[in-house]
Design a protein around this motif. Structure first.
Motif, PDB file in Angstrom:
ATOM      1  N   GLY A   1       0.820  -1.212   0.000  1.00 24.44           N
ATOM      2  CA  GLY A   1       0.000   0.000   0.000  1.00 24.44           C
ATOM      3  C   GLY A   1       0.843   1.246   0.000  1.00 24.44           C
ATOM      4  N   PRO A   2       0.768   2.036   1.075  1.00 27.19           N
ATOM      5  CA  PRO A   2       1.510   3.303   1.118  1.00 27.19           C
ATOM      6  C   PRO A   2       3.022   3.095   1.026  1.00 27.19           C
ATOM      7  CG  PRO A   2       0.499   2.794   3.252  1.00 27.19           C
ATOM      8  CD  PRO A   2      -0.026   1.794   2.286  1.00 27.19           C
ATOM      9  N   GLY A   3       3.735   4.191   0.800  1.00 28.47           N
ATOM     10  CA  GLY A   3       5.185   4.107   0.614  1.00 28.47           C
ATOM     11  C   GLY A   3       5.939   3.809   1.885  1.00 28.47           C
ATOM     12  N   ALA A   4       5.312   4.029   3.050  1.00 26.87           N
ATOM     13  CA  ALA A   4       5.979   3.768   4.333  1.00 26.87           C
ATOM     14  C   ALA A   4       4.908   3.495   5.389  1.00 26.87           C
ATOM     15  CB  ALA A   4       6.796   4.993   4.753  1.00 26.87           C
ATOM     16  N   ASP A   5       5.326   2.920   6.530  1.00 34.76           N
ATOM     17  CA  ASP A   5       4.395   2.746   7.653  1.00 34.76           C
ATOM     18  C   ASP A   5       3.897   4.134   8.064  1.00 34.76           C
ATOM     19  OD1 ASP A   5       5.098   0.137   7.490  1.00 34.76           O
ATOM     20  OD2 ASP A   5       5.981  -0.024   9.492  1.00 34.76           O
ATOM     21  N   LEU A   6       2.616   4.240   8.405  1.00 36.94           N
ATOM     22  CA  LEU A   6       2.027   5.564   8.648  1.00 36.94           C
ATOM     23  C   LEU A   6       1.344   5.660  10.018  1.00 36.94           C
ATOM     24  CD1 LEU A   6       0.317   6.057   5.149  1.00 36.94           C
ATOM     25  CD2 LEU A   6       2.475   7.089   5.916  1.00 36.94           C
ATOM     26  N   HIS A   7       1.149   6.893  10.478  1.00 39.63           N
ATOM     27  CA  HIS A   7       0.437   7.226  11.717  1.00 39.63           C
ATOM     28  C   HIS A   7      -1.061   7.002  11.473  1.00 39.63           C
ATOM     29  CE1 HIS A   7      -1.139   9.517  15.034  1.00 39.63           C
ATOM     30  NE2 HIS A   7       0.051  10.008  15.406  1.00 39.63           N
ATOM     31  N   SER A   8      -1.694   6.164  12.326  1.00 41.19           N
ATOM     32  CA  SER A   8      -3.108   5.855  12.066  1.00 41.19           C
ATOM     33  C   SER A   8      -4.027   7.023  12.410  1.00 41.19           C
ATOM     34  CB  SER A   8      -3.531   4.607  12.833  1.00 41.19           C
ATOM     35  OG  SER A   8      -3.517   4.866  14.221  1.00 41.19           O
ATOM     36  N   GLY A   9      -3.524   7.978  13.215  1.00 40.70           N
ATOM     37  CA  GLY A   9      -4.329   9.164  13.498  1.00 40.70           C
ATOM     38  C   GLY A   9      -4.347  10.123  12.329  1.00 40.70           C
ATOM     39  N   ILE A  10      -3.263  10.147  11.596  1.00 42.85           N
ATOM     40  CA  ILE A  10      -3.150  11.089  10.479  1.00 42.85           C
ATOM     41  C   ILE A  10      -3.723  10.487   9.189  1.00 42.85           C
ATOM     42  CG2 ILE A  10      -1.477  12.418   9.087  1.00 42.85           C
ATOM     43  CD1 ILE A  10       0.322  12.455  11.601  1.00 42.85           C
TER      44      ILE A  10
ATOM     45  N   GLY B   1      -5.422   7.190   9.130  1.00 40.05           N
ATOM     46  CA  GLY B   1      -6.518   6.225   9.310  1.00 40.05           C
ATOM     47  C   GLY B   1      -7.829   6.781   8.768  1.00 40.05           C
ATOM     48  N   GLY B   2      -8.520   6.019   7.934  1.00 39.99           N
ATOM     49  CA  GLY B   2      -9.811   6.447   7.385  1.00 39.99           C
ATOM     50  C   GLY B   2      -9.700   7.159   6.060  1.00 39.99           C
ATOM     51  N   ILE B   3      -8.472   7.528   5.683  1.00 40.74           N
ATOM     52  CA  ILE B   3      -8.342   8.266   4.403  1.00 40.74           C
ATOM     53  C   ILE B   3      -7.420   7.569   3.403  1.00 40.74           C
ATOM     54  CG2 ILE B   3      -9.031  10.520   5.336  1.00 40.74           C
ATOM     55  CD1 ILE B   3      -6.055  11.238   5.539  1.00 40.74           C
ATOM     56  N   ILE B   4      -6.795   6.460   3.841  1.00 43.63           N
ATOM     57  CA  ILE B   4      -6.073   5.649   2.844  1.00 43.63           C
ATOM     58  C   ILE B   4      -6.501   4.181   3.008  1.00 43.63           C
ATOM     59  CG2 ILE B   4      -3.978   7.094   2.621  1.00 43.63           C
ATOM     60  CD1 ILE B   4      -2.844   4.515   4.369  1.00 43.63           C
ATOM     61  N   ALA B   5      -6.296   3.383   1.970  1.00 44.26           N
ATOM     62  CA  ALA B   5      -6.622   1.946   2.022  1.00 44.26           C
ATOM     63  C   ALA B   5      -5.502   1.224   2.774  1.00 44.26           C
ATOM     64  CB  ALA B   5      -6.760   1.403   0.611  1.00 44.26           C
ATOM     65  N   GLU B   6      -5.869   0.435   3.756  1.00 45.09           N
ATOM     66  CA  GLU B   6      -4.850  -0.205   4.604  1.00 45.09           C
ATOM     67  C   GLU B   6      -4.562  -1.646   4.146  1.00 45.09           C
ATOM     68  OE1 GLU B   6      -5.311   0.346   8.755  1.00 45.09           O
ATOM     69  OE2 GLU B   6      -6.087   2.392   8.540  1.00 45.09           O
ATOM     70  N   PRO B   7      -3.297  -1.979   3.863  1.00 47.25           N
ATOM     71  CA  PRO B   7      -2.929  -3.328   3.406  1.00 47.25           C
ATOM     72  C   PRO B   7      -3.360  -4.433   4.374  1.00 47.25           C
ATOM     73  CG  PRO B   7      -1.095  -1.818   3.072  1.00 47.25           C
ATOM     74  CD  PRO B   7      -2.144  -1.050   3.818  1.00 47.25           C
ATOM     75  N   MET B   8      -3.231  -4.151   5.668  1.00 42.89           N
ATOM     76  CA  MET B   8      -3.567  -5.176   6.668  1.00 42.89           C
ATOM     77  C   MET B   8      -5.065  -5.526   6.603  1.00 42.89           C
ATOM     78  SD  MET B   8      -1.921  -6.704   9.093  1.00 42.89           S
ATOM     79  CE  MET B   8      -2.073  -7.163  10.777  1.00 42.89           C
ATOM     80  N   THR B   9      -5.910  -4.520   6.389  1.00 49.38           N
ATOM     81  CA  THR B   9      -7.358  -4.757   6.307  1.00 49.38           C
ATOM     82  C   THR B   9      -7.653  -5.672   5.117  1.00 49.38           C
ATOM     83  OG1 THR B   9      -7.597  -2.507   7.104  1.00 49.38           O
ATOM     84  CG2 THR B   9      -9.586  -3.551   6.257  1.00 49.38           C
TER      85      THR B   9
ATOM     86  N   LYS C   1       0.775   0.074  19.525  1.00 47.80           N
ATOM     87  CA  LYS C   1       1.472   0.904  18.530  1.00 47.80           C
ATOM     88  C   LYS C   1       0.451   1.338  17.480  1.00 47.80           C
ATOM     89  CE  LYS C   1       5.523   0.545  15.487  1.00 47.80           C
ATOM     90  NZ  LYS C   1       6.379  -0.414  14.787  1.00 47.80           N
ATOM     91  N   THR C   2       0.258   2.623  17.294  1.00 37.70           N
ATOM     92  CA  THR C   2      -0.774   3.105  16.365  1.00 37.70           C
ATOM     93  C   THR C   2      -0.176   3.308  14.976  1.00 37.70           C
ATOM     94  OG1 THR C   2      -0.350   5.329  17.195  1.00 37.70           O
ATOM     95  CG2 THR C   2      -2.254   4.179  18.111  1.00 37.70           C
ATOM     96  N   VAL C   3       0.168   2.169  14.373  1.00 37.74           N
ATOM     97  CA  VAL C   3       0.807   2.231  13.061  1.00 37.74           C
ATOM     98  C   VAL C   3      -0.082   1.579  12.002  1.00 37.74           C
ATOM     99  CG1 VAL C   3       2.045   0.038  13.242  1.00 37.74           C
ATOM    100  CG2 VAL C   3       3.027   1.876  11.869  1.00 37.74           C
ATOM    101  N   ILE C   4       0.026   2.064  10.785  1.00 35.56           N
ATOM    102  CA  ILE C   4      -0.593   1.383   9.637  1.00 35.56           C
ATOM    103  C   ILE C   4       0.558   0.760   8.848  1.00 35.56           C
ATOM    104  CG2 ILE C   4      -1.876   1.690   7.484  1.00 35.56           C
ATOM    105  CD1 ILE C   4      -3.196   4.175   8.788  1.00 35.56           C
ATOM    106  N   PRO C   5       0.713  -0.567   8.911  1.00 33.61           N
ATOM    107  CA  PRO C   5       1.830  -1.170   8.154  1.00 33.61           C
ATOM    108  C   PRO C   5       1.659  -0.935   6.652  1.00 33.61           C
ATOM    109  CG  PRO C   5       0.859  -2.753   9.690  1.00 33.61           C
ATOM    110  CD  PRO C   5      -0.084  -1.590   9.624  1.00 33.61           C
ATOM    111  N   ALA C   6       2.779  -0.604   5.999  1.00 35.66           N
ATOM    112  CA  ALA C   6       2.733  -0.269   4.571  1.00 35.66           C
ATOM    113  C   ALA C   6       2.677  -1.507   3.685  1.00 35.66           C
ATOM    114  CB  ALA C   6       3.982   0.543   4.207  1.00 35.66           C
TER     115      ALA C   6
END
Ligand SMILES: C[C@H](N)C(=O)N[C@@H](Cc1c[nH]cn1)C(=O)O
Ligand SMILES: [Zn+2]
Ligand SMILES: [Zn+2]
Length: 480
Positions: A229-238, A240-248, A336-341
């Motif tokens: 998905g995204p180019g790097a692991d991301l902050h889920s507060g920033i 979350g809800g606005i990009i597609a998450e690979p883990m989901t 840890k509030t991360v979105i794995p990339a």
């Protein structure tokens, strides 16, 4: 038992050498030869060197450490070398039969924090229970070292071995036996020429008290699904809800592979399974096993089947799909509030007659791609096979099984059950087909040894009586 051989001197010598045998296993377990962990590859090589040193000390000849080149993809380091295959001979007498002994010197990963009671790579002797704990104790360092112990006992007694022995020890069994099939093909008429039978000690009794001889294995096709998905692991507060998450996406797809009752949801897989005949159906009744033994071995009351016959069929003759893990996912303690990339899901299917391995791959790929397409995700998904290994079922009414049954009864005072195994030893069918010989599976450990799990163990009685059984087998087979 009629026609019992006089093996007391050998068995007494094995008893006498017990401290040395435990020490040899301690040294082997101390080498963390985890084949699936690229960073531990030097340790796998160190384990091969340990075996070469031991074979030399015991008087093996024509010892070879066969290099296999680089490991094929998927692999992080494209220059990663495969560990060598160790070959050796003991005896070369044209009048004797030749037994090829196969085993593996690599092990599954093990970390103390997984829940081990003792350090996994320190062989720990629990003197109250007379049990040895340590990774590889039963799978498969105990049995591999067991063969060496048999030779040591013969050397000490100045007894001739009743057969010529050829050993073939590999360091990639837990990771698909990469490179071994080609080596066997090349050596069938060379190093392995004149081999009369193959013996593998790399599985377990069904339960905890009755020895078995094994005539079947399931195969194993191991897959991975990579979602990017995204180019790097991301902050889920920033984010979350606005990009597609690979883990989901990955969890959605993986949750549709198998249900909680163990049913494989990939269409077409069950259609390939050989129908159950009345003759086969009748075999399950006579095997000693119970749901209580399964619960004791799993340390729980989570059995999906209660009847012995159903448990055995689902372990031996039906396929199963297991979800193993997700690389790249957050798994530590805390929050840890991360979105794995990027996440890589791992799962495998245990295969049985008559599943066609390539057809299975295609069914899996098509199904995973279809389920991902249904998500309409902007992420990307790739599904691939990491390794595969054939199932194997043979006829146990041959000279090798007869000799092993005699040796087992001699040592354990009870006739063994003839069983199949739910696990896989990818190379078994290759030996049978390429060398055109029978293969016998002669296990050392018990069904509750915890192979691949935490607190893997080998009871000392199984280790020592196992050495007697391996040695006894060579004598009964050699005489036959
Ligand atoms: C039965 C044997 N001791 C064993 O553990 N085999 C492994 C082989 C394997 C296949 N894919 C990965 N490892 C097993 O059955 O898991
Ligand atoms: Zn294993
Ligand atoms: Zn094994």
């Amino acid at each position: 038992m009629s026609d019992k051989l006089e093996l007391d001197p050998l068995f007494n010598k094995i008893d006498e050498l017990k401290p040395q045998f435990i020490e040899r296993l301690r040294q082997a377990v101390a080498i963390p030869s985890v084949s699936s962990d690229e960073s531990l590859r030097p340790k796998v090589v160190a384990m091969s060197e340990f075996l070469v040193k031991e074979l030399k000390k015991l008087g093996f000849h024509d010892i070879q450490s066969r290099e296999l080149g680089t490991q094929p993809p998927p692999v992080a380091d494209p220059n990663l070398q495969l560990p060598p295959i160790i070959l050796g001979r003991f005896g070369n007498d044209a009048k004797k039969k030749t037994v090829l002994v196969y085993g593996h010197y690599d092990v599954q990963p093990a970390l103390l924090e997984d829940g081990w009671n003792t350090p996994p790579f320190e062989l720990t002797h629990d003197k109250t229970k007379d049990i040895l704990y340590g990774r590889g104790s039963t799978d498969d360092k105990g049995p591999v070292i067991g063969w060496l112990n048999v030779i040591e006992a013969h050397n000490e007694l100045k007894w001739e071995l009743p057969v010529n022995l050829v050993v073939c020890f590999e360091g990639m069994e837990e990771s698909g036996s990469l490179g071994l099939e080609e080596l066997i093909g090349r050596e069938a008429k060379q190093y392995f020429n004149k081999v009369d039978t193959v013996c593998i000690s790399d599985n377990y009794w069904l339960g905890t008290s009755k020895p078995v001889l094994t005539y079947g294995l399931r195969g194993c096709n191991y897959y991975q699904i990579t979602v990017n998905g995204p180019g790097a692991d991301l902050h889920s507060g920033i984010f979350g809800g606005i990009i597609a998450e690979p883990m989901t996406d990955l969890v959605k797809v993986m949750s549709q592979l198998v249900d909680s009752a163990g049913n494989i949801l990939v269409p077409g897989v069950l259609d390939m399974v050989a129908p159950l005949t009345d003759k086969e159906n009748a075999l399950y009744t006579d095997i000693d096993f119970s749901v209580e033994e399964l619960n004791a071995a799993s340390g729980s009351n989570t059995a999906l089947h209660q009847k012995k016959e159903d448990i055995l069929k689902h372990r031996w003759r039906y396929p199963s799909l297991s979800l193993h893990g997700i690389e790249g996912a957050f798994y530590g303690a805390g929050a840890k509030t991360v979105i794995p990339a990027k996440v890589i899901g791992k799962f495998s299917i245990r295969t049985v007659p008559d599943i066609d391995s390539h057809k299975l791959d295609q069914l899996v790929f098509d199904y995973v791609n279809k389920k991902f397409a249904e998500l309409k995700s902007p992420n990307t998904l790739k599904v691939e096979l990491i390794h595969d290994g054939n199932y194997w079922v043979s006829n146990p009414f041959n000279e090798a099984f007869t000799a092993a049954a005699k040796a087992t009864e001699h040592v354990w005072n009870i006739k063994p059950d003839f069983t199949r195994e739910g696990g896989s030893i990818p190379i078994t069918l290759t030996f049978e087909q390429q060398l055109k010989t029978d293969v016998l599976l002669l296990p050392m450990g018990r069904g509750d040894d915890g192979a691949h799990s935490i607190n893997e163990k080998l009871d000392i009685s199984n280790y020592i009586n196992g050495c007697k059984t391996l040695g006894g087998y060579l004598h009964y087979y050699g005489r036959g």
